[in-house]
Design a protein around this motif. Sequence first.
Motif, short mmCIF file in Angstrom:
data_model
loop_
_atom_site.label_atom_id
_atom_site.label_comp_id
_atom_site.label_asym_id
_atom_site.label_seq_id
_atom_site.Cartn_x
_atom_site.Cartn_y
_atom_site.Cartn_z
N PHE A 78 0.89 -1.17 0.00
CA PHE A 78 0.00 0.00 0.00
C PHE A 78 0.93 1.21 0.00
O PHE A 78 1.72 1.37 0.94
N PHE A 119 -1.79 8.26 -0.08
CA PHE A 119 -2.73 8.71 0.95
C PHE A 119 -2.42 10.14 1.39
O PHE A 119 -2.99 10.65 2.34
N ILE A 122 -6.20 8.88 -2.75
CA ILE A 122 -7.18 7.83 -2.48
C ILE A 122 -8.00 8.24 -1.27
O ILE A 122 -7.45 8.43 -0.19
N LYS A 139 -11.66 7.44 1.17
CA LYS A 139 -12.07 6.24 1.92
C LYS A 139 -12.74 5.16 1.06
O LYS A 139 -12.58 3.98 1.35
N ALA A 199 -10.08 3.20 -0.74
CA ALA A 199 -9.24 2.56 0.27
C ALA A 199 -9.91 1.28 0.78
O ALA A 199 -9.27 0.21 0.89
N LEU A 258 -8.42 -0.10 7.71
CA LEU A 258 -8.83 1.19 7.16
C LEU A 258 -8.28 2.33 8.05
O LEU A 258 -7.85 3.37 7.56
N LEU A 307 -4.80 3.19 7.36
CA LEU A 307 -4.64 4.00 6.13
C LEU A 307 -5.16 5.43 6.34
O LEU A 307 -5.13 6.25 5.43
#
Length: 434
Positions: free
Chosen positions: A39, A44, A54, A56, A59, A192, A195
């Motif tokens: 990733f 991000f 990106i 949500k 993601a 999540l 991220l």
Amino acid sequence: MQIKKTAVVWFTNNLRIEDNKPLYEACAKYENVIGVYCFNKSDFNKTQFGFKKIEKFRAKFLLETVKDLSKNLLKLNISLFTFFSLPEKIIPQFCCQHNADVLFFQNEFTQEELNTIKAITQKLPKKTAVNSYYDQFLFRPESIPFQINDIPEIFTNFRKEIEKNAKVYNTLSITSKADSNFIKVDTPIPTLKDLGFQDFELNTNTAFPFQGGETNAYKRLNHYFFISRKLSFYKKTRNGLLGIDYSSKFSPWLANGSLSVRTIYWQVKKYEQEHGKNQSTYWMIFELIWRDYFKFLSLKHQNNLFKLTGIKQLNYNWKRDAHLIRSWIDGKTSNQFVNANMIELKLTGWMSNRGRQNVASFFAKDLLLDWRIGAAYFESLLIDFDVHSNYGNWQYVSGVGNDPRNRKFNVQLQSQRYDATGKYRSTWLQHNLF
Ligand SMILES: Cc1cc2nc3c(=O)[nH]c(=O)nc-3n(C[C@H](O)[C@H](O)[C@H](O)COP(=O)(O)OP(=O)(O)OC[C@H]3O[C@@H](n4cnc5c(N)ncnc54)[C@H](O)[C@@H]3O)c2cc1C
């Protein structure tokens, strides 16, 4: 003949096990095969226009996709190691740690991806060779009847020649590796939250209520083609705005490569044999050729894909009025059809093709705003963001791309035509509370 050596397969936008050329070649030629996915931390961060690359929606879809890939690889006795870092840092280290003889991956051709690939290959251990393939196309670049520089600027000229003189390769299936190939994975898939996002529920009206991953891509394909047989009506319904079945919804899986475009092609052929061929079954392939076309234009025009003057190198007087941009994003413009579409995008990460054409035309040709800002917002929000299709379509609609007629959408007439009852507008405008 198989040699006892180790291949690392670096997954990027090819997050599948079926019809995956780098994975297929690695498994066919190397005894030990290890998968790795990173990733990319820089995806991000906010970019020059203030949006995260990106958001949500993508993601979440990406996390679901990578989890599914890891499970599918496990069935082949292949381990998938995952990281949340910079690929240019992780991939060379990983190859070194696993004493890789070769690194396999999918070729990319836009600048940032090329920079990453260059940085990786420069840092690889001396013994690690590199094998990469263009695997995101319906028609592989080496099989088309044009030199890249001679790709026609008009879609119809490209399509006709391709339909006559290029072939779609058969899909590739991988056989399982030996049990001993699997090694324990000690790198958990991020959440999540890792991220940078909170967990969230999907909006109940979303036209894209699906989860990521190859397994779900096949479920969707099976539903759209063989269970509901909606494919036979695709050409009539594809300009729809509400619900899950007006179009295939394949784009998010295609964008991150959890579904191969060639798989779709051959499934259309199978469907035509079983249920008959008509304009709709052909139109699905027609649209997939559009997808390829934007990739080929991107190969040909390279960084002009991202420049304000576009591939046509045209100068217009673009504005950057922050208030106008905000009103477009928030669904508070003078046009309710545009507003409804923008609210749908904000709440779901999805918008129909008809909606995209209208809001992009309104942004560039009514508000006269710098089209790259609209494209960057789409990039951030869309579940199905694909660099070539997004920037290519934005250029096309904004008059700096390959539309020979440089049309402007009359958004008022479009809403009367495609949302005659106002149902679409009322579905999304009720949320206009921002
Ligand atoms: C301003 C703008 C931005 C766009 N950005 C993206 C993007 O980031 N990613 C993306 O995948 N598509 C993009 N598109 C193209 C198109 O809107 C989507 O591919 C389509 O709406 C996806 O829905 P679907 O899968 O149900 O499509 P379907 O109608 O079922 O079509 C099947 C497939 O054909 C391809 N396709 C269809 N229309 C187009 C098109 N105009 N250009 C390229 N490929 C097409 C897609 O891969 C799609 O999944 C954009 C269009 C516009 C006008």
